[in-house]
Design a protein around this motif. Structure first.
Motif, PDB file in Angstrom:
ATOM      1  N   ASP A 116      65.993  60.410  20.417  1.00 55.26           N
ATOM      2  CA  ASP A 116      64.532  60.511  20.359  1.00 55.26           C
ATOM      3  C   ASP A 116      63.882  59.705  21.475  1.00 55.26           C
ATOM      4  OD1 ASP A 116      64.711  62.100  18.051  1.00 55.26           O
ATOM      5  OD2 ASP A 116      64.752  60.332  16.754  1.00 55.26           O
ATOM      6  N   LEU A 117      64.408  58.506  21.749  1.00 50.67           N
ATOM      7  CA  LEU A 117      63.832  57.675  22.810  1.00 50.67           C
ATOM      8  C   LEU A 117      64.000  58.349  24.167  1.00 50.67           C
ATOM      9  CD1 LEU A 117      62.558  55.098  23.902  1.00 50.67           C
ATOM     10  CD2 LEU A 117      64.841  54.064  23.939  1.00 50.67           C
ATOM     11  N   LEU A 118      65.196  58.839  24.469  1.00 48.45           N
ATOM     12  CA  LEU A 118      65.424  59.484  25.759  1.00 48.45           C
ATOM     13  C   LEU A 118      64.558  60.729  25.913  1.00 48.45           C
ATOM     14  CD1 LEU A 118      69.312  59.186  26.099  1.00 48.45           C
ATOM     15  CD2 LEU A 118      67.564  57.821  27.248  1.00 48.45           C
ATOM     16  N   ARG A 119      64.372  61.475  24.828  1.00 51.01           N
ATOM     17  CA  ARG A 119      63.532  62.679  24.906  1.00 51.01           C
ATOM     18  C   ARG A 119      62.107  62.310  25.309  1.00 51.01           C
ATOM     19  NH1 ARG A 119      64.741  64.723  20.415  1.00 51.01           N
ATOM     20  NH2 ARG A 119      66.167  66.335  21.159  1.00 51.01           N
ATOM     21  N   GLU A 120      61.587  61.210  24.761  1.00 48.87           N
ATOM     22  CA  GLU A 120      60.238  60.762  25.117  1.00 48.87           C
ATOM     23  C   GLU A 120      60.180  60.314  26.576  1.00 48.87           C
ATOM     24  OE1 GLU A 120      57.375  60.662  23.388  1.00 48.87           O
ATOM     25  OE2 GLU A 120      58.290  61.687  21.687  1.00 48.87           O
ATOM     26  N   VAL A 121      61.173  59.562  27.003  1.00 50.24           N
ATOM     27  CA  VAL A 121      61.177  59.058  28.384  1.00 50.24           C
ATOM     28  C   VAL A 121      61.262  60.203  29.381  1.00 50.24           C
ATOM     29  CG1 VAL A 121      62.525  57.719  30.049  1.00 50.24           C
ATOM     30  CG2 VAL A 121      62.117  56.800  27.763  1.00 50.24           C
ATOM     31  N   LEU A 122      62.024  61.225  29.062  1.00 49.64           N
ATOM     32  CA  LEU A 122      62.191  62.357  29.983  1.00 49.64           C
ATOM     33  C   LEU A 122      60.902  63.158  30.174  1.00 49.64           C
ATOM     34  CD1 LEU A 122      65.755  63.456  28.885  1.00 49.64           C
ATOM     35  CD2 LEU A 122      65.081  62.808  31.211  1.00 49.64           C
ATOM     36  N   GLN A 123      59.900  62.903  29.348  1.00 47.81           N
ATOM     37  CA  GLN A 123      58.610  63.588  29.518  1.00 47.81           C
ATOM     38  C   GLN A 123      57.673  62.850  30.475  1.00 47.81           C
ATOM     39  OE1 GLN A 123      58.474  66.587  28.103  1.00 47.81           O
ATOM     40  NE2 GLN A 123      60.511  66.059  27.276  1.00 47.81           N
ATOM     41  N   ILE A 124      58.062  61.670  30.940  1.00 47.66           N
ATOM     42  CA  ILE A 124      57.178  60.877  31.797  1.00 47.66           C
ATOM     43  C   ILE A 124      57.004  61.562  33.151  1.00 47.66           C
ATOM     44  CG2 ILE A 124      56.888  58.657  32.971  1.00 47.66           C
ATOM     45  CD1 ILE A 124      58.542  57.368  30.746  1.00 47.66           C
ATOM     46  N   ARG A 125      55.765  61.784  33.525  1.00 46.14           N
ATOM     47  CA  ARG A 125      55.475  62.418  34.809  1.00 46.14           C
ATOM     48  C   ARG A 125      55.825  61.464  35.946  1.00 46.14           C
ATOM     49  NH1 ARG A 125      52.309  66.874  35.038  1.00 46.14           N
ATOM     50  NH2 ARG A 125      51.506  66.250  37.079  1.00 46.14           N
ATOM     51  N   GLY A 126      56.488  61.985  36.963  1.00 48.13           N
ATOM     52  CA  GLY A 126      56.850  61.176  38.107  1.00 48.13           C
ATOM     53  C   GLY A 126      58.243  60.579  38.033  1.00 48.13           C
ATOM     54  N   ASP A 181      68.501  68.523  35.148  1.00 48.72           N
ATOM     55  CA  ASP A 181      67.898  68.292  36.455  1.00 48.72           C
ATOM     56  C   ASP A 181      67.299  66.892  36.568  1.00 48.72           C
ATOM     57  OD1 ASP A 181      66.013  69.066  34.526  1.00 48.72           O
ATOM     58  OD2 ASP A 181      64.565  69.659  36.063  1.00 48.72           O
ATOM     59  N   ARG A 182      67.192  66.175  35.435  1.00 53.81           N
ATOM     60  CA  ARG A 182      66.612  64.821  35.462  1.00 53.81           C
ATOM     61  C   ARG A 182      67.566  63.799  34.842  1.00 53.81           C
ATOM     62  NH1 ARG A 182      60.762  64.738  33.166  1.00 53.81           N
ATOM     63  NH2 ARG A 182      60.384  63.228  34.825  1.00 53.81           N
ATOM     64  N   VAL A 183      68.824  64.166  34.737  1.00 44.28           N
ATOM     65  CA  VAL A 183      69.838  63.290  34.158  1.00 44.28           C
ATOM     66  C   VAL A 183      70.965  63.103  35.164  1.00 44.28           C
ATOM     67  CG1 VAL A 183      71.627  63.126  32.379  1.00 44.28           C
ATOM     68  CG2 VAL A 183      69.329  63.901  31.765  1.00 44.28           C
ATOM     69  N   ALA A 184      71.359  61.871  35.414  1.00 39.74           N
ATOM     70  CA  ALA A 184      72.488  61.603  36.305  1.00 39.74           C
ATOM     71  C   ALA A 184      73.769  62.099  35.647  1.00 39.74           C
ATOM     72  CB  ALA A 184      72.582  60.101  36.592  1.00 39.74           C
ATOM     73  N   ASP A 185      74.554  62.879  36.400  1.00 40.38           N
ATOM     74  CA  ASP A 185      75.811  63.393  35.857  1.00 40.38           C
ATOM     75  C   ASP A 185      76.910  62.347  36.052  1.00 40.38           C
ATOM     76  OD1 ASP A 185      75.484  63.865  38.546  1.00 40.38           O
ATOM     77  OD2 ASP A 185      76.515  65.787  38.560  1.00 40.38           O
ATOM     78  N   HIS A 186      76.754  61.265  35.327  1.00 41.11           N
ATOM     79  CA  HIS A 186      77.653  60.117  35.422  1.00 41.11           C
ATOM     80  C   HIS A 186      77.652  59.396  34.071  1.00 41.11           C
ATOM     81  CE1 HIS A 186      77.776  55.582  36.475  1.00 41.11           C
ATOM     82  NE2 HIS A 186      79.008  55.990  36.224  1.00 41.11           N
ATOM     83  N   LEU A 187      78.832  59.264  33.480  1.00 37.73           N
ATOM     84  CA  LEU A 187      78.968  58.523  32.226  1.00 37.73           C
ATOM     85  C   LEU A 187      80.190  57.609  32.325  1.00 37.73           C
ATOM     86  CD1 LEU A 187      78.115  61.185  29.507  1.00 37.73           C
ATOM     87  CD2 LEU A 187      76.843  59.086  29.985  1.00 37.73           C
TER      88      LEU A 187
END
Length: 453
Positions: free
Chosen positions: A228-238, A265-271
């Motif tokens: 839920d937290l990541l979903r909210e952060v991913l909506q931040i413009r910019g 497209d907004r997530v680093a493909d690195h874990l």
């Protein structure tokens, strides 16, 4: 204006804490120095993951005091939490500030500077000296006190601290306390603030990020508030992209993976998945809570969703009772999963851990030899992974600083370091596609920036 130098040892969470301390000192009017030379105050943010890390910290205390005898020397961090008594016995150290009191460190230093040395107490009020991590499972607050007020290309966002796992070899629950989380609204507000300052990449960090929020109201062992937290952060413009610094294999829930795929497209493909051993028998002795099959599935599920992903692992060679066959199983698993790199931590006997009392502790030369094999393997893996991308274009965020050769460095989503020079050099903070040309040096690839996002 007093001056301060902060030296951080250890993990990314410690790096965040060290940077946060710098910002606290800056806000209090201190001048930040890049070296200990001439500093009025030197702070060492310590690590206790191995006995060697603690030995390095003690050596550093003696060297720093010898080189700058008039500086106030402060030790904080995990070693200051697990064995504050030993550090307090060192004549070179003026203050010992455990993790449980780290948020008060700047105030402690301020008060100490106004007190004559003979009247100083080495430990903060209310904190008792601890020897060999005989400390309750403390639960201090987790505060977003990294108050940077200028643009930075990448910023760490610490949303969780502590651990409830008690693996048999590990001091982290004693060094950092119980698992605890930042309130979602505070974490989201900090993410918004950092993006507004110009940050392109947010790196989520913590001891157990996948455990985020389970200690908050409504959280349970089966819930996944981090989604839920990541979903909210991913909506931040910019916002350019997010990166998750590390996850336990069991913390990669279907919901989290689905979210990462949805916003690829907004997530680093690195874990980074801590492995520790490729032997089910050793994993059980370590009390890791997963087996080789579960670990393999976590890696393969990421690779199916992100074919170009960089996937790294922690490994601990030389755990008590580890046979040649157990070690060979680790090497074979790492090769079979084609991991991108390894962080190698040779087993180190830690006070009062369950592993200390186990039979079958291995000779130091055996542990050292196995660690060398794994480090060589890590170098091989990293080079093989990097070579896959020569001739390809990768999304890259370019850092603010240039290296000693005048090249600006950038980081791809899949954790490759690129460098561009001369007319090809992009602006600081630029987010571009970059064509990978070849090797400059181990770990660094030559690249030419292309179109911007």
């Amino acid at each position: 204006m007093p001056s301060v130098y902060v030296k951080t040892l250890g993990c990314k969470v410690n790096s965040f804490d060290g940077h946060a301390l710098e910002n606290q000192f800056r806000a209090r009017g201190y001048e930040l120095l890049a070296t200990a030379e001439g500093a009025d105050v030197t702070v060492v943010n310590t690590c206790s993951v191995t006995a060697n890390a603690e030995k390095e910290a003690r050596y550093l205390a003696r060297r720093l005091k010898r080189e700058n005898p008039n500086a106030v020397l402060v030790f904080t961090g995990c070693y200051a939490q697990t064995d504050s008594a030993r550090l307090a016995e060192m004549d070179e150290i003026d203050f010992v500030v455990p993790n449980e009191a780290k948020e008060r460190l700047v105030g402690i230093v301020d008060a100490g500077l106004a007190t004559t040395p003979g009247a100083r107490s080495k430990l903060p009020d209310g904190v008792k000296a601890v020897r060999d991590n005989r400390q309750p499972h403390f639960k201090s607050s987790v505060t977003l006190f990294d108050r940077a007020d200028s643009a930075q290309t990448r910023a760490f966002l610490k949303v969780q601290d502590g651990c409830n796992g008690f693996c048999t070899y590990c001091l982290i629950p004693y060094a950092r306390g119980a698992s605890r989380s930042v309130e979602p609204a505070l974490a989201l507000a900090e993410a918004q603030r950092l993006v507004a300052l110009g940050t392109k990449e947010l790196v989520f960090t913590g001891i157990h990020i996948g455990d985020y929020g389970r200690d908050l109201p409504g959280g349970t062992e089966d819930s996944h508030p981090i989604v839920d937290l990541l979903r909210e952060v991913l909506q931040i413009r910019g916002l350019g992209r997010i990166r998750i610094s590390s996850l336990e294999p069991s913390e990669l829930s279907p919901g989290l993976l689905d979210l990462l795929v949805e916003h690829r497209d907004r997530v680093a493909d690195h874990l980074h998945f801590p492995l520790q051993s490729g032997s089910d028998r050793i994993l059980k002795l370590m009390r890791r809570g997963y087996d080789v099959a579960r670990y393999s599935e976590a890696v393969l599920s990421v690779r199916r969703a992100f074919p170009d992903a960089s996937i790294g692992a922690d490994v601990i060679p030389g755990f008590p009772g580890e046979t040649d066959a157990d070690f060979e199983a680790t090497v074979a698993l790492v090769r079979r999963l084609e991991l991108s790199y390894l962080h190698v931590f040779p087993y180190s006997a830690r006070p009062n851990t369950a592993a200390l009392r186990m039979p079958g502790h291995l000779p130091a030369e055996v542990v050292k030899a196995r660690a060398k094999i794994l480090r060589t393997l890590s170098t091989e893996l990293a080079e093989s992974f990097a070579r896959r991308f020569i001739g390809r274009a990768l999304p890259t965020i370019w850092e603010g600083d240039v290296d000693a050769s005048g090249r600006r460095r950038g980081l791809t989503g899949n954790y490759l370091t690129l460098a561009a020079a001369g007319a090809d050099q992009p602006a600081a903070g630029a987010w571009t596609q970059a064509s990978v040309k070849g090797f400059i040096e181990p770990g660094v690839l030559l690249a030419r920036p292309l179109s911007s996002y």
